[in-house]
Scaffold this motif. Structure first.
Motif, PDB file in Angstrom:
ATOM      1  N   ARG A   1       0.849  -1.192   0.000  1.00 19.78           N
ATOM      2  CA  ARG A   1       0.000   0.000   0.000  1.00 19.78           C
ATOM      3  C   ARG A   1       0.883   1.240   0.000  1.00 19.78           C
ATOM      4  O   ARG A   1       1.864   1.325   0.750  1.00 19.78           O
TER       5      ARG A   1
ATOM      6  N   GLU B   1       1.593   5.778 -13.634  1.00 18.57           N
ATOM      7  CA  GLU B   1       0.402   4.936 -13.496  1.00 18.57           C
ATOM      8  C   GLU B   1      -0.189   5.020 -12.090  1.00 18.57           C
ATOM      9  O   GLU B   1      -1.358   4.700 -11.888  1.00 18.57           O
ATOM     10  N   TYR B   2       0.603   5.468 -11.129  1.00 17.38           N
ATOM     11  CA  TYR B   2       0.192   5.473  -9.726  1.00 17.38           C
ATOM     12  C   TYR B   2       0.119   6.861  -9.103  1.00 17.38           C
ATOM     13  O   TYR B   2      -0.580   7.056  -8.112  1.00 17.38           O
TER      14      TYR B   2
ATOM     15  N   LEU C   1      -3.116  10.188  -5.772  1.00 13.88           N
ATOM     16  CA  LEU C   1      -2.744   8.778  -5.801  1.00 13.88           C
ATOM     17  C   LEU C   1      -3.767   8.048  -6.658  1.00 13.88           C
ATOM     18  O   LEU C   1      -4.944   7.991  -6.323  1.00 13.88           O
ATOM     19  N   LEU C   2      -3.333   7.529  -7.802  1.00 12.76           N
ATOM     20  CA  LEU C   2      -4.248   6.882  -8.742  1.00 12.76           C
ATOM     21  C   LEU C   2      -4.581   5.453  -8.351  1.00 12.76           C
ATOM     22  O   LEU C   2      -5.658   4.959  -8.674  1.00 12.76           O
ATOM     23  N   GLU C   3      -3.650   4.799  -7.676  1.00 15.67           N
ATOM     24  CA  GLU C   3      -3.856   3.406  -7.247  1.00 15.67           C
ATOM     25  C   GLU C   3      -3.128   3.222  -5.925  1.00 15.67           C
ATOM     26  O   GLU C   3      -1.907   3.245  -5.878  1.00 15.67           O
ATOM     27  N   GLU C   4      -3.878   3.054  -4.860  1.00 21.11           N
ATOM     28  CA  GLU C   4      -3.295   2.940  -3.524  1.00 21.11           C
ATOM     29  C   GLU C   4      -2.617   1.590  -3.295  1.00 21.11           C
ATOM     30  O   GLU C   4      -1.665   1.490  -2.530  1.00 21.11           O
ATOM     31  N   ASN C   5      -3.119   0.548  -3.950  1.00 18.29           N
ATOM     32  CA  ASN C   5      -2.601  -0.807  -3.754  1.00 18.29           C
ATOM     33  C   ASN C   5      -2.117  -1.405  -5.066  1.00 18.29           C
ATOM     34  O   ASN C   5      -2.820  -2.214  -5.688  1.00 18.29           O
ATOM     35  N   PRO C   6      -0.920  -1.020  -5.509  1.00 13.64           N
ATOM     36  CA  PRO C   6      -0.404  -1.565  -6.769  1.00 13.64           C
ATOM     37  C   PRO C   6      -0.092  -3.056  -6.636  1.00 13.64           C
ATOM     38  O   PRO C   6       0.149  -3.553  -5.530  1.00 13.64           O
ATOM     39  N   PRO C   7      -0.074  -3.760  -7.752  1.00 15.03           N
ATOM     40  CA  PRO C   7       0.245  -5.190  -7.708  1.00 15.03           C
ATOM     41  C   PRO C   7       1.696  -5.423  -7.298  1.00 15.03           C
ATOM     42  O   PRO C   7       2.572  -4.588  -7.537  1.00 15.03           O
TER      43      PRO C   7
ATOM     44  N   GLU D   1       4.686  -4.749  -9.512  1.00 12.43           N
ATOM     45  CA  GLU D   1       5.138  -3.373  -9.724  1.00 12.43           C
ATOM     46  C   GLU D   1       5.964  -2.831  -8.554  1.00 12.43           C
ATOM     47  O   GLU D   1       6.296  -1.644  -8.520  1.00 12.43           O
TER      48      GLU D   1
END
Length: 63
Positions: A2, A22-23, A34-40, A43
């Motif tokens: 996270r 991307e994030y 923050l575009l994505e709080e939980n990146p895979p 990444e």
């Protein structure tokens, strides 16, 4: 994983966006979004590098 943001420290310098757009994104007022709080997990290296690039240490990762 996270991404955590300390909004009191963030100055909107954009290093994170430059390294991982991307994030992270700066809006029209230079506020980091923050575009994505939980990146895979795949990444992790990219996101970790972007977090480390923050000159004011406003970003961190939590497992």
């Amino acid at each position: 994983m996270r991404i955590l943001v300390d909004r009191d420290k963030c100055e909107g310098l954009g290093m994170c966006e430059a390294m991982a757009h991307e994030y992270f994104e700066l809006d029209d007022d230079d506020v980091m979004v923050l575009l994505e709080e939980n990146p895979p997990e795949s990444e992790r290296d990219k996101v970790h590098a972007a977090v480390q690039a923050c000159p004011v240490l406003a970003l961190s990762l939590q497992d």
